[in-house]
Enzyme design. Structure first.
Site, PDB file in Angstrom:
ATOM      1  CD  GLN A  99      -3.031   0.808   2.239  1.00 17.17           C
ATOM      2  OE1 GLN A  99      -3.637   1.760   2.656  1.00 17.17           O
ATOM      3  NE2 GLN A  99      -3.219  -0.389   2.743  1.00 17.17           N
ATOM      4  CB  SER A 158      -5.955   4.445  11.009  1.00 16.49           C
ATOM      5  OG  SER A 158      -6.558   3.425  10.256  1.00 16.49           O
ATOM      6  CD  GLU A 159      -3.463   0.188   6.076  1.00 13.33           C
ATOM      7  OE1 GLU A 159      -2.355  -0.297   6.327  1.00 13.33           O
ATOM      8  OE2 GLU A 159      -4.363  -0.434   5.495  1.00 13.33           O
ATOM      9  CG  ASN A 160      -7.900   4.587   6.880  1.00 17.21           C
ATOM     10  OD1 ASN A 160      -7.295   4.247   7.886  1.00 17.21           O
ATOM     11  ND2 ASN A 160      -9.176   4.875   6.896  1.00 17.21           N
ATOM     12  CB  SER A 198      -0.954   7.765   5.765  1.00 20.65           C
ATOM     13  OG  SER A 198      -1.187   6.781   6.740  1.00 20.65           O
TER      14      SER A 198
END
Lengths: 222, 222
Positions: A106, B48-50, B90
Site C-alpha cells: 500500500q 491508521s494507515e488510511n 500516512s
C-alpha cells in the site's frame, strides 16, 4: 474567467479526450470512503474496453468500481488489497482469468503515484525486499540496507472524490475520505473530480488539493 | 492447572508495554483489541494507515460517520489532537520511521525475526495492504499470536518461515498466549512465561531454540 465546473458526470467524462479504450485510470478511495462512485458509473456508460485501474481496493458490492468491472471494461487492476468484504465481482473475474492483477504494497502504491505526480521516474524503498513481491526487481544497497527499485505510476485519467470544490478546482476532503485522492490528483493527464458541494470560494488555508491539479469538477449528490 | 492468556489478556499486556507518548499502528484483527486496554493516565496516539492520527474507539450506535473509518474499514472516532492526511503522508510516517510501534498478527515468525503474515498457500486472491511497509519502516515491530501454535499443532515460531515473507529480520517481540519472546541477535529470548508452564513445555511448542531470561517473569490470565 477560469471555470472548471461541469454540469453532470456524464458530460465531464464524455468530453474528456483521455478517456479512451486502453486508458489507465487512477481511482481514489479506501474501502467505501472517498470513492468517486458517480464518475465511475459515468465512465461505465461510455462502454470503454481494456482499461487498467489503479486503486487501493478492487470494488465492493455492486457500486462504483464494481459496476465498471461488471461491465467488462477492465482487463488489468493494480492494487494493494483486492480481497475486501463484498468484492465479489472482482473475485469472479479474477478466478475466470478475465482480469490480471498486480499486487503492490500500500505504501509503495501511494509513493509510486506521488513520484509520478512529482516528476520522479523511480525510487528505492526497503518495503518488500526479500519477499515474493520484489522477485526479479532491481535492488541496491545503501548504507548496509537493501532496497527495491520501484517505478513511478502515472495515468491518463484520475477519478477522485472530494468534499468541496470551487471554480478554480481547489478541493477539500472529509475525514478519511481523503486517502488516495489528493495524491492521485497529481499524477494524471486529466484529473476529474466529483465533489459533494460547489462553493464560491475556498479559504486558502483549508485547501488540500490546489486547483492546478484538477482539470474538471462536477457536483454530485452526497 | 494452567490457563493460557485470552486474547484480551494478550492485548492488555501489549498495551501495558507501550510507552507514554508513543505513536502506534495497530494491524487489522487481533491487534485492534489493544485499543480497548490503554492503561488509565497513559496517552499514546493511534495511527491508521488510511490517514488518521489520534484514532478513537468505535462510535456509539447510530453515530457512525461513513467518511471516518479505520484500516479494517470499520467506523471509528477521532480524539482531541487528532488529524487527517492523505495516503502518501500516512505512509511517509510509516516508511520514514516515524511510527514507534507497529503491532501485527502473523502466520509464522522465524528465529531471526523474519515474518510471514500476508499469504497462505491456496488463497484464492492475494492481498497485501500496508503490512510490508509497516514492517520495513516502524521503529519496533511486535507480533501478537492468539495461540502459540497453529490449529493443526504446527509451531508458528519457527527456525525458518516456509510461507511467503512479509519482511526480513523485522520482528522485535512476540506476544502469545503462552509467552513473551524477544527476537535478539543471539536468537529468541523468553522474558515472560505462562504460570505453570515449564520452559521445556514451551520449547516443545516452538520450532526454534529458545533461551530463557534469568529474571524471566510469570504471565497470568486475568
Amino acid at each position: 474567467m477560469i471555470d472548471k465546473r461541469y454540469r453532470s458526470a456524464a458530460e465531464i467524462v464524455a468530453q474528456c479526450p483521455s478517456l479512451q479504450d486502453g486508458a489507465t485510470l487512477l481511482v481514489g478511495g479506501f474501502g467505501d470512503a472517498g470513492v468517486p462512485h458517480q464518475l465511475l458509473l459515468a465512465v461505465r456508460d461510455l462502454g470503454l474496453h481494456d482499461l487498467t485501474i489503479i486503486s487501493n481496493n478492487a470494488g465492493s458490492g455492486d457500486g462504483g468500481l464494481a459496476a465498471l468491472l461488471q461491465a467488462g471494461a477492465v482487463t488489468r487492476v493494480v492494487c494493494s488489497f483486492p480481497r475486501s468484504a463484498g468484492s465479489v465481482v472482482f473475485e469472479e473475474l479474477y478466478a475466470a482469468g478475465r482480469i490480471t492483477l498486480e499486487i503492490v504494497p500500500q505504501g509503495t502504491l501511494a509513493e509510486r503515484i506521488r513520484a509520478g505526480g512529482a516528476g520522479i521516474p523511480a525510487f528505492y524503498t526497503p518495503t518488500a525486499y526479500g519477499t515474493p513481491l520484489a522477485e526479479g526487481r532491481e535492488t541496491r544497497e545503501f548504507d548496509g540496507r537493501h532496497y527495491v527499485m520501484e517505478r513511478a505510476l502515472r495515468a491518463d485519467v484520475a477519478l477522485i472524490h472530494a468534499c468541496t470544490g470551487d471554480r478554480w478546482g481547489n478541493l477539500t476532503y472529509a475525514a478519511t475520505a481523503r486517502n488516495f485522492n489528493p495524491v492521485m490528483a497529481t499524477a494524471a493527464t486529466s484529473t476529474l473530480a466529483e465533489v459533494r458541494q460547489l462553493v464560491e470560494h475556498t479559504p486558502p488555508e483549508t485547501i488540500i488539493t490546489p486547483g492546478i491539479f484538477v482539470t474538471r469538477l462536477v457536483a454530485v449528490a452526497a | 492447572m494452567m490457563t493460557p492468556l485470552s486474547t484480551q489478556d494478550i492485548a492488555r499486556r501489549v498495551a501495558a508495554d507501550i510507552a507514554e507518548g508513543a505513536y502506534v499502528n495497530l494491524g487489522i484483527g487481533l491487534p485492534m483489541l489493544v485499543a480497548d486496554h490503554i492503561p488509565p493516565a497513559r496517552e499514546f496516539v493511534l495511527h491508521s494507515e488510511n490517514g488518521v492520527l489520534g484514532m478513537g474507539p468505535a462510535p456509539l450506535p447510530g453515530a457512525a460517520n461513513p467518511d471516518l473509518i479505520n484500516a479494517g474499514k470499520q467506523p471509528v472516532t477521532l480524539l482531541p489532537g487528532g488529524s487527517f492526511f492523505h495516503h502518501a503522508d500516512s505512509f511517509a510516517m510509516i516508511r520514514g520511521g516515524h511510527i514507534d510501534v507497529s503491532i501485527l498478527g502473523a502466520y509464522q515468525i522465524a528465529a531471526n525475526g523474519d515474518l510471514a503474515n500476508w499469504a497462505l498457500p491456496g488463497a484464492k486472491l492475494p492481498a497485501v495492504g500496508g503490512a510490508m511497509d509497516l514492517v520495513a519502516g516502524a521503529k519496533q515491530v511486535w507480533v501478537m499470536l492468539a495461540a502459540h501454535v497453529a490449529k493443526d499443532g504446527q509451531p508458528r515460531v519457527v527456525e525458518r518461515c516456509d510461507l511467503p515473507l512479509t519482511g526480513l529480520a523485522c520482528v522485535d517481540r512476540i506476544y502469545s498466549d503462552l509467552a513473551v519472546i524477544e527476537v535478539t541477535p543471539k536468537g529468541l529470548l523468553v522474558t515472560d512465561l505462562l504460570a505453570g508452564l515449564t520452559p521445556e513445555a514451551l520449547q516443545a511448542k516452538t520450532g526454534a531454540a529458545l533461551r530463557f531470561a534469568q529474571n524471566c517473569r510469570v504471565l497470568r490470565a486475568a
